[in-house]
Write an enzyme that holds these catalytic residues in place. Sequence first.
Site, PDB file in Angstrom:
ATOM      1  N   LYS A   1     -31.265 -13.383  10.359  1.00 31.53           N
ATOM      2  CA  LYS A   1     -31.705 -14.149  11.512  1.00 31.53           C
ATOM      3  C   LYS A   1     -32.211 -15.508  11.075  1.00 31.53           C
ATOM      4  O   LYS A   1     -32.367 -15.776   9.887  1.00 31.53           O
ATOM      5  CB  LYS A   1     -32.775 -13.353  12.267  1.00 31.53           C
ATOM      6  CG  LYS A   1     -32.176 -12.532  13.371  1.00 31.53           C
ATOM      7  CD  LYS A   1     -31.587 -13.414  14.467  1.00 31.53           C
ATOM      8  CE  LYS A   1     -30.559 -12.644  15.263  1.00 31.53           C
ATOM      9  NZ  LYS A   1     -29.881 -13.483  16.242  1.00 31.53           N
TER      10      LYS A   1
ATOM     11  N   TYR B   1     -22.625 -12.560  10.980  1.00 34.61           N
ATOM     12  CA  TYR B   1     -24.058 -12.293  10.836  1.00 34.61           C
ATOM     13  C   TYR B   1     -24.468 -12.293   9.371  1.00 34.61           C
ATOM     14  O   TYR B   1     -23.855 -11.634   8.549  1.00 34.61           O
ATOM     15  CB  TYR B   1     -24.422 -10.930  11.445  1.00 34.61           C
ATOM     16  CG  TYR B   1     -25.888 -10.613  11.262  1.00 34.61           C
ATOM     17  CD1 TYR B   1     -26.840 -11.227  12.072  1.00 34.61           C
ATOM     18  CD2 TYR B   1     -26.308  -9.760  10.261  1.00 34.61           C
ATOM     19  CE1 TYR B   1     -28.179 -10.976  11.894  1.00 34.61           C
ATOM     20  CE2 TYR B   1     -27.658  -9.502  10.074  1.00 34.61           C
ATOM     21  CZ  TYR B   1     -28.585 -10.111  10.895  1.00 34.61           C
ATOM     22  OH  TYR B   1     -29.908  -9.868  10.701  1.00 34.61           O
TER      23      TYR B   1
ATOM     24  N   ASP C   1     -34.881 -17.583   3.772  1.00 34.35           N
ATOM     25  CA  ASP C   1     -35.084 -16.228   3.258  1.00 34.35           C
ATOM     26  C   ASP C   1     -34.232 -16.133   2.000  1.00 34.35           C
ATOM     27  O   ASP C   1     -33.011 -16.190   2.070  1.00 34.35           O
ATOM     28  CB  ASP C   1     -34.623 -15.231   4.329  1.00 34.35           C
ATOM     29  CG  ASP C   1     -34.638 -13.771   3.844  1.00 34.35           C
ATOM     30  OD1 ASP C   1     -34.831 -13.530   2.638  1.00 34.35           O
ATOM     31  OD2 ASP C   1     -34.449 -12.886   4.700  1.00 34.35           O
TER      32      ASP C   1
HETATM   33  P1  13P Z   1     -27.582  -3.616   4.971  1.00 36.23           P
HETATM   34  O1  13P Z   1     -28.497  -2.488   4.600  1.00 36.23           O
HETATM   35  O2  13P Z   1     -26.135  -3.263   4.897  1.00 36.23           O
HETATM   36  O3  13P Z   1     -27.890  -4.883   4.253  1.00 36.23           O
HETATM   37  O4  13P Z   1     -27.811  -3.978   6.513  1.00 36.23           O
HETATM   38  C1  13P Z   1     -29.007  -3.821   7.143  1.00 36.23           C
HETATM   39  C2  13P Z   1     -29.795  -5.031   7.238  1.00 36.23           C
HETATM   40  O5  13P Z   1     -30.863  -5.076   6.702  1.00 36.23           O
HETATM   41  C3  13P Z   1     -29.236  -6.164   7.983  1.00 36.23           C
HETATM   42  O6  13P Z   1     -29.710  -7.379   7.517  1.00 36.23           O
HETATM   43  P1  13P Z   2     -34.142 -11.297   8.254  1.00 35.36           P
HETATM   44  O1  13P Z   2     -33.289 -12.267   9.018  1.00 35.36           O
HETATM   45  O2  13P Z   2     -35.591 -11.559   8.409  1.00 35.36           O
HETATM   46  O3  13P Z   2     -33.709 -11.231   6.830  1.00 35.36           O
HETATM   47  O4  13P Z   2     -33.914  -9.857   8.895  1.00 35.36           O
HETATM   48  C1  13P Z   2     -32.699  -9.270   8.761  1.00 35.36           C
HETATM   49  C2  13P Z   2     -32.568  -7.974   9.453  1.00 35.36           C
HETATM   50  O5  13P Z   2     -31.487  -7.640   9.847  1.00 35.36           O
HETATM   51  C3  13P Z   2     -33.721  -7.091   9.617  1.00 35.36           C
HETATM   52  O6  13P Z   2     -33.359  -5.877  10.209  1.00 35.36           O
HETATM   53 MG    MG Z   3     -34.247 -10.935   5.025  1.00 33.53          MG
HETATM   54 MG    MG Z   4     -36.654 -13.232   7.935  1.00 32.91          MG
END
Ligand code: 13P
Ligand code: 13P
Ligand code: MG
Ligand code: MG
Length: 365
Positions: free
Chosen positions: A232, A229, A13
């Site tokens: 994912k 974290y 990603d």
């Molecule tokens: P942020 O908006 O702080 O990036 O966190 C939310 C999220 O999308 C986690 O990946």
């Molecule tokens: P991704 O790992 O697909 O970027 O998703 C992050 C996330 O926190 C979505 O809520």
């Molecule tokens: Mg993402």
């Molecule tokens: Mg993803």
Amino acid sequence: MTDRITLSVIKADVGGYVGHSSIHTDLIETAKEKLSNAQEKGMLIDFHVTRCGDDLELIMTHKHGVDAENIHKLAWNTFVACTEVAKELKLYGAGQDLLSDAFTGTVKGMGPGVAEMEFEERKSEPIVIFMADKTSPGAWNLPLYEIFADPFNTAGLVIDPTMHDGFIFEVVDVYEHKKITFSCPEEIYDLLMFIGAMRRFIIRAVYRKDGMIAAAASTQKLSLIAGKYVGKDDPVLIVRCQAGLPAVGEVLEPFAFSHIVEGWMRGSHHGPLMPVAFYEANPSRFDGPPRVIAAGFQLCNGKLIGPRDLFDDPAFDEARRKANEIADYLRHHGPFEPHRLGLEDLEYTTMDQLMKKLEGRFQPE
Ligand code: 13P
Ligand code: 13P
Ligand code: MG
Ligand code: MG
């Protein structure tokens, strides 16, 4: 160099559009350009660039074997180039999965997910490549078990004399960095004890008992690499099919059951894994629910004939409907477990800070 073919699926990603829901076409175009240059130079036999949700997927065939430095470097440089485009467009989480600044010989341990296998191409070589978003590598444990060890799923285990002996599962303990193999059906109870704990014990490969490789999965976990974290791990899986291996339909069949996986919203919630057509792989609701796509290819002297969009079939409508029903049901739990992951599994948590802030207010009860 070898006469055998290597199929490499390397993904990352490198920026979401919009948020984490999908990918911008400029990233796909940039990746295609990079891989096309490599193909012209003779490094790749063939390639296909696609995406699942916000994950960019590089599917490549070549003759350099698994873990080849030049192929991993090509993938890395492609992700870096796409990150530049993502930064120009201010896409969300540009470079999210690239955990290092410099390439050190392999993309393993640097953020991207990798599934690779080297084999002699058969007379006909049907292959299914599964790609998922908003989940993690353990998501393949249940379907891989069903495909290669469950006769209620795979008729060939009973009917086809060439499959009757069963398969060997290679399982990785991603916490302890150890691996073990289980020979099935003899050891299915032992196998299940481990792979049922899908955060820790992850099936990395499946072999026929004559040693032929049948499946390979990515097992990279970003949080274990980064120590926190970062997103994912949105895994990939390659499965060879037919003629002594499970049929394409047997390989797809487990996904008619939308099982619960981890990785929804902020990587911190359980949700149903919904099998979708390519065009539907845009997890929007609560950043999900988690998606899986299946790209079918016939290999022809290393050329990727395809893809066929294998979940683009009304026969999977019921799994999608059920996934929506499960999604509704789980969402009603809001911040309560088991929708939200258990504390020990929460990778994106304010708990540490909250505990510190409230430390002085805890009294003996
Ligand atoms: P942020 O908006 O702080 O990036 O966190 C939310 C999220 O999308 C986690 O990946
Ligand atoms: P991704 O790992 O697909 O970027 O998703 C992050 C996330 O926190 C979505 O809520
Ligand atoms: Mg993402
Ligand atoms: Mg993803």
